[in-house]
Design a protein around this motif. Structure first.
Motif, mmCIF file in Angstrom:
data_model
loop_
_atom_site.group_PDB
_atom_site.id
_atom_site.type_symbol
_atom_site.label_atom_id
_atom_site.label_comp_id
_atom_site.label_asym_id
_atom_site.label_seq_id
_atom_site.Cartn_x
_atom_site.Cartn_y
_atom_site.Cartn_z
ATOM 1 N N ASN A 2 0.832 -1.185 0.000
ATOM 2 C CA ASN A 2 0.000 0.000 0.000
ATOM 3 C C ASN A 2 0.883 1.257 0.000
ATOM 4 O O ASN A 2 1.571 1.557 0.956
ATOM 5 C CB ASN A 2 -0.895 -0.011 1.242
ATOM 6 N N SER A 88 -10.911 10.805 0.153
ATOM 7 C CA SER A 88 -11.953 10.215 0.990
ATOM 8 C C SER A 88 -12.794 11.291 1.677
ATOM 9 O O SER A 88 -12.261 12.113 2.432
ATOM 10 C CB SER A 88 -11.287 9.327 2.051
ATOM 11 N N SER A 152 -10.540 4.977 6.460
ATOM 12 C CA SER A 152 -9.175 4.449 6.331
ATOM 13 C C SER A 152 -9.023 3.441 5.196
ATOM 14 O O SER A 152 -7.916 3.189 4.741
ATOM 15 C CB SER A 152 -8.729 3.832 7.657
ATOM 16 N N GLU A 153 -10.148 2.852 4.755
ATOM 17 C CA GLU A 153 -10.057 1.862 3.672
ATOM 18 C C GLU A 153 -10.222 2.509 2.301
ATOM 19 O O GLU A 153 -10.026 1.849 1.280
ATOM 20 C CB GLU A 153 -11.129 0.777 3.861
ATOM 21 N N ASP A 154 -10.637 3.779 2.269
ATOM 22 C CA ASP A 154 -10.771 4.471 0.981
ATOM 23 C C ASP A 154 -9.400 4.569 0.321
ATOM 24 O O ASP A 154 -8.429 4.989 0.963
ATOM 25 C CB ASP A 154 -11.357 5.873 1.179
#
Lengths: 165, 69
Positions: A2, A88, A152-154
């Motif tokens: 990531n 986001s 946080s997952e965007d």
């Protein structure tokens, strides 16, 4: 691996939230309600001269608040141009609220509690008002933190947003 | 083309009479602002913003997982 960087959007939202929260304090509490001024505990605004001196320091407070807002805007623009910054809504909204909360907590601890240069609502029950101001800030930090975690997952950067939206 | 120094600009703005419209009390107001407490009061006004900028800078360089550059 990531490689997305949330930091630039987080700091942009944080500074914008600090700026907008600072303007709420300055406009609502200093000017509209006139509960306090920047130095009103040291220099009570009970004469025209003292009121004008306080007005000067309120003006500098607003100037620094404007700089925070401008800095946040610059950071937001730069973040929007990067392909490694997730765009986001939840993260940004969380940072706006968190920034407002951060302003209340930092300003409340330093100016109200440690230095005592002014209090939220001087007079009877001023400690309660100061603590309420701090509690409101902490609440904003908690809600903002929750939104930041929710985002946080965007992982979609602004450049890759769905066309037409 | 020369650039205007922001501190010079701010200093000139603060020292100018244009920020103080009331003619009758201007000397007293200027004396109340530009006295021995000026730098301390400026530091007090700036302090919360300094703390906030420090926090924002730490957040800006934050990497995934909480590590920083």
């Amino acid at each position: 691996m990531n490689r997305m960087q949330r930091g630039p959007l987080l700091s942009a939202g944080l500074l914008l939230g600090v700026g907008l929260g600072g303007f709420v304090d300055g406009i609502v509490l200093h000017q509209i309600l006139q509960w306090h001024n920047m130095l009103s505990s040291h220099l009570p605004p009970d004469t025209l001269v003292n009121a004008k001196v306080n007005m000067f320091w309120d003006g500098l407070f607003h100037a620094f608040t404007w700089l925070m807002t401008f800095g946040g805007l610059v950071l937001l623009w730069r973040a929007g141009q990067r392909t490694d910054v997730p765009w986001s809504t939840a993260t940004f909204a969380g940072c706006l609220l968190g920034g407002w909360g951060l302003f209340n907590v930092v300003e409340g601890i330093i100016d109200h509690q440690l230095l005592g240069v002014h209090h939220v609502h001087p007079g009877t029950g001023e400690l309660a008002w100061d603590l309420g101001f701090l509690a409101f800030g902490l609440g904003l930090l908690l809600v903002g933190g929750g939104l930041v975690r929710a985002g946080s997952e965007d992982a979609t950067p602004r450049g890759a947003a769905v066309p037409g939206r | 083309m020369s650039r205007t120094d922001p501190l010079t600009f701010l200093g000139a703005l603060l020292a100018s009479g244009t920020v103080l419209a009331c003619e009758t009390c201007r000397p007293l107001v200027q004396a109340g602002i530009f006295n021995e407490h000026f730098w301390g009061r400026l530091a007090i006004t700036l302090l919360p913003f300094g703390v906030i900028l420090f926090v924002a800078a730490r957040v800006h360089v934050m990497r995934p997982g909480g590590a920083r550059r």
